[in-house]
Design a protein around this motif. Structure first.
Motif, PDB file in Angstrom:
ATOM      1  N   ARG A 140      29.152 -49.853 -30.752  1.00  0.00           N
ATOM      2  CA  ARG A 140      30.459 -50.454 -31.021  1.00  0.00           C
ATOM      3  C   ARG A 140      30.424 -51.432 -32.193  1.00  0.00           C
ATOM      4  O   ARG A 140      31.471 -51.908 -32.638  1.00  0.00           O
ATOM      5  CB  ARG A 140      30.974 -51.174 -29.771  1.00  0.00           C
ATOM      6  CG  ARG A 140      31.331 -50.232 -28.629  1.00  0.00           C
ATOM      7  CD  ARG A 140      31.963 -50.966 -27.464  1.00  0.00           C
ATOM      8  NE  ARG A 140      33.199 -51.653 -27.852  1.00  0.00           N
ATOM      9  CZ  ARG A 140      33.998 -52.297 -26.998  1.00  0.00           C
ATOM     10  NH1 ARG A 140      33.671 -52.339 -25.715  1.00  0.00           N
ATOM     11  NH2 ARG A 140      35.080 -52.893 -27.410  1.00  0.00           N
ATOM     12  N   ALA A 141      29.256 -51.732 -32.690  1.00  0.00           N
ATOM     13  CA  ALA A 141      29.115 -52.737 -33.749  1.00  0.00           C
ATOM     14  C   ALA A 141      29.649 -52.213 -35.088  1.00  0.00           C
ATOM     15  O   ALA A 141      29.724 -51.004 -35.326  1.00  0.00           O
ATOM     16  CB  ALA A 141      27.654 -53.139 -33.898  1.00  0.00           C
ATOM     17  N   PHE A 191      20.239 -54.235 -35.723  1.00  0.00           N
ATOM     18  CA  PHE A 191      21.154 -55.050 -34.924  1.00  0.00           C
ATOM     19  C   PHE A 191      20.361 -56.261 -34.451  1.00  0.00           C
ATOM     20  O   PHE A 191      19.475 -56.139 -33.600  1.00  0.00           O
ATOM     21  CB  PHE A 191      21.686 -54.250 -33.737  1.00  0.00           C
ATOM     22  CG  PHE A 191      22.672 -54.992 -32.868  1.00  0.00           C
ATOM     23  CD1 PHE A 191      24.027 -54.948 -33.143  1.00  0.00           C
ATOM     24  CD2 PHE A 191      22.236 -55.730 -31.776  1.00  0.00           C
ATOM     25  CE1 PHE A 191      24.938 -55.624 -32.335  1.00  0.00           C
ATOM     26  CE2 PHE A 191      23.140 -56.410 -30.975  1.00  0.00           C
ATOM     27  CZ  PHE A 191      24.497 -56.360 -31.256  1.00  0.00           C
ATOM     28  N   ARG A 222      26.621 -51.484 -26.908  1.00  0.00           N
ATOM     29  CA  ARG A 222      26.930 -52.603 -27.800  1.00  0.00           C
ATOM     30  C   ARG A 222      26.609 -52.251 -29.251  1.00  0.00           C
ATOM     31  O   ARG A 222      27.400 -52.542 -30.158  1.00  0.00           O
ATOM     32  CB  ARG A 222      26.142 -53.833 -27.360  1.00  0.00           C
ATOM     33  CG  ARG A 222      26.470 -55.102 -28.114  1.00  0.00           C
ATOM     34  CD  ARG A 222      25.743 -56.287 -27.519  1.00  0.00           C
ATOM     35  NE  ARG A 222      25.944 -57.485 -28.322  1.00  0.00           N
ATOM     36  CZ  ARG A 222      25.386 -58.662 -28.075  1.00  0.00           C
ATOM     37  NH1 ARG A 222      24.599 -58.803 -27.016  1.00  0.00           N
ATOM     38  NH2 ARG A 222      25.607 -59.690 -28.861  1.00  0.00           N
ATOM     39  N   SER A 258      28.155 -60.235 -25.394  1.00  0.00           N
ATOM     40  CA  SER A 258      28.683 -59.044 -24.725  1.00  0.00           C
ATOM     41  C   SER A 258      27.879 -58.754 -23.466  1.00  0.00           C
ATOM     42  O   SER A 258      26.677 -59.002 -23.410  1.00  0.00           O
ATOM     43  CB  SER A 258      28.617 -57.845 -25.670  1.00  0.00           C
ATOM     44  OG  SER A 258      28.966 -56.658 -25.001  1.00  0.00           O
ATOM     45  N   ASP A 285      28.441 -57.416 -33.921  1.00  0.00           N
ATOM     46  CA  ASP A 285      29.507 -57.297 -32.936  1.00  0.00           C
ATOM     47  C   ASP A 285      30.850 -57.508 -33.614  1.00  0.00           C
ATOM     48  O   ASP A 285      30.985 -58.355 -34.512  1.00  0.00           O
ATOM     49  CB  ASP A 285      29.342 -58.356 -31.838  1.00  0.00           C
ATOM     50  CG  ASP A 285      28.147 -58.109 -30.945  1.00  0.00           C
ATOM     51  OD1 ASP A 285      27.925 -56.955 -30.553  1.00  0.00           O
ATOM     52  OD2 ASP A 285      27.432 -59.081 -30.639  1.00  0.00           O
ATOM     53  N   ARG A 286      31.850 -56.780 -33.182  1.00  0.00           N
ATOM     54  CA  ARG A 286      33.197 -56.980 -33.728  1.00  0.00           C
ATOM     55  C   ARG A 286      33.676 -58.387 -33.362  1.00  0.00           C
ATOM     56  O   ARG A 286      33.520 -58.834 -32.240  1.00  0.00           O
ATOM     57  CB  ARG A 286      34.149 -55.912 -33.203  1.00  0.00           C
ATOM     58  CG  ARG A 286      33.769 -54.524 -33.692  1.00  0.00           C
ATOM     59  CD  ARG A 286      34.687 -53.432 -33.183  1.00  0.00           C
ATOM     60  NE  ARG A 286      34.226 -52.122 -33.644  1.00  0.00           N
ATOM     61  CZ  ARG A 286      34.540 -51.581 -34.818  1.00  0.00           C
ATOM     62  NH1 ARG A 286      35.359 -52.246 -35.629  1.00  0.00           N
ATOM     63  NH2 ARG A 286      34.072 -50.405 -35.175  1.00  0.00           N
ATOM     64  N   HIS A 332      32.359 -60.980 -34.753  1.00  0.00           N
ATOM     65  CA  HIS A 332      31.264 -61.878 -35.121  1.00  0.00           C
ATOM     66  C   HIS A 332      30.539 -61.310 -36.346  1.00  0.00           C
ATOM     67  O   HIS A 332      29.333 -61.351 -36.438  1.00  0.00           O
ATOM     68  CB  HIS A 332      30.275 -62.028 -33.962  1.00  0.00           C
ATOM     69  CG  HIS A 332      30.881 -62.646 -32.749  1.00  0.00           C
ATOM     70  ND1 HIS A 332      31.014 -64.011 -32.587  1.00  0.00           N
ATOM     71  CD2 HIS A 332      31.410 -62.080 -31.641  1.00  0.00           C
ATOM     72  CE1 HIS A 332      31.601 -64.255 -31.422  1.00  0.00           C
ATOM     73  NE2 HIS A 332      31.841 -63.108 -30.828  1.00  0.00           N
ATOM     74  N   SER A 333      31.313 -60.755 -37.290  1.00  0.00           N
ATOM     75  CA  SER A 333      30.726 -60.030 -38.407  1.00  0.00           C
ATOM     76  C   SER A 333      30.264 -60.959 -39.526  1.00  0.00           C
ATOM     77  O   SER A 333      30.702 -62.108 -39.633  1.00  0.00           O
ATOM     78  CB  SER A 333      31.719 -59.003 -38.956  1.00  0.00           C
ATOM     79  OG  SER A 333      32.911 -59.640 -39.353  1.00  0.00           O
ATOM     80  N   ASN A 352      23.354 -61.552 -34.178  1.00  0.00           N
ATOM     81  CA  ASN A 352      24.430 -61.651 -33.199  1.00  0.00           C
ATOM     82  C   ASN A 352      24.015 -62.613 -32.081  1.00  0.00           C
ATOM     83  O   ASN A 352      22.827 -62.848 -31.863  1.00  0.00           O
ATOM     84  CB  ASN A 352      24.714 -60.266 -32.594  1.00  0.00           C
ATOM     85  CG  ASN A 352      25.219 -59.277 -33.616  1.00  0.00           C
ATOM     86  OD1 ASN A 352      26.386 -59.285 -33.975  1.00  0.00           O
ATOM     87  ND2 ASN A 352      24.321 -58.412 -34.102  1.00  0.00           N
TER      88      ASN A 352
END
Length: 260
Positions: free
Chosen positions: A92-93, A65, A89, A82, A244-245, A247-248, A77
């Motif tokens: 949830r990615a 990540f 975090r 967030s 991050d959802r 921002h993929s 990211n």
């Protein structure tokens, strides 16, 4: 992917990355890479590639990540995206599989060198003389003689980097394709490259290598005085990048094609 419980931290030596590492470490207890389920990488794209290569070399591959503490940060990211604790975090990615390339190079002296590339493998002229290359895809020679400054093979993850600057196509993640892109092709002048299924090996041979020497570069590693290279996808070394959802990486790949 199973729930992640333990995180490692890798930070580039820059002041910005080290300051973020200190802040994160005050809020979360990180563990060693050997103990971790995933790694948080602080830096730019170059440091992310360095970290991924190190995991491949160590044969201990963790989901990564990234948090951008560099310049471009295409593989990273946003730090401020967030307010969640870092462990929440990461859990949830969204995860994306990235398949690196394996390049096997033979030098003019007969030395064999094998190394991985996550973005691209490129073959480049070493002198003012134009390179002369033979291009073989699968079992068939497709271009008997390409005169150019060089040629590169890019993965989908790397298709927006050097490949895109050389007017190569941007490839969506998961498409199962590779970009084969010439660099300043002189002959055949109209050849603009090819999009190839990633199960086909690509072999590139240097013609007239004594007069027109070329070097091979796999991401950041260079091997000089190349006789030939073979490039194929190394699925056994597949990597996982986490975003991050919203921002993929797949959205960034689409967005790059509309950037003005």
């Amino acid at each position: 992917m199973a729930k992640i419980e333990k995180l490692a931290l890798a930070a580039s030596p820059t002041d910005k990355a080290q300051a973020t590492a200190k802040k994160l470490s005050q809020a979360h207890d990180f563990v060693s890479m050997a103990e971790a389920d995933a790694v948080v990488v602080l830096g730019g794209d170059g440091f992310m590639l360095q970290t991924l290569h190190q995991m491949i070399e160590d044969e201990h591959i963790l989901p990564a990540f990234g948090m951008n503490r560099g310049t471009v940060g295409f593989l990273m990211n946003k730090v401020e995206a967030s307010r969640l604790p870092i462990l929440d975090r990461v859990n949830r990615a969204r995860s994306f599989e990235v398949s690196p390339l394996m390049m096997t190079a033979e030098t003019q002296s007969g030395e064999i060198v094998s190394t991985c590339a996550i973005n691209e493998v490129s073959l480049l002229r070493e002198t003012r003389q134009t390179a002369k290359l033979e291009i073989k895809v699968g079992a068939k020679v497709r271009i008997p003689e390409l005169m150019c400054d060089g040629v590169l093979v890019a993965t989908p993850a790397g298709s927006t980097a050097y490949n895109f600057s050389a007017n190569g196509p941007i490839l969506p993640l998961g498409c199962g394709l590779l970009a084969l892109t010439p660099i300043s092709a002189f002959r055949p002048r109209r050849w603009r490259g090819a999009i190839l299924p990633d199960h086909l090996p690509i072999e590139i041979r240097s013609l007239d290598a004594d007069k027109r020497p070329v070097s091979a570069v796999a991401d950041q590693r260079e091997i000089r005085d190349i006789a030939k290279i073979r490039v194929e996808v190394a699925h056994e070394r597949d990597l996982t990048l986490m975003f991050d959802r919203g921002h993929s990486l797949d959205e960034r790949i689409v967005g790059e094609q509309f950037a003005i």
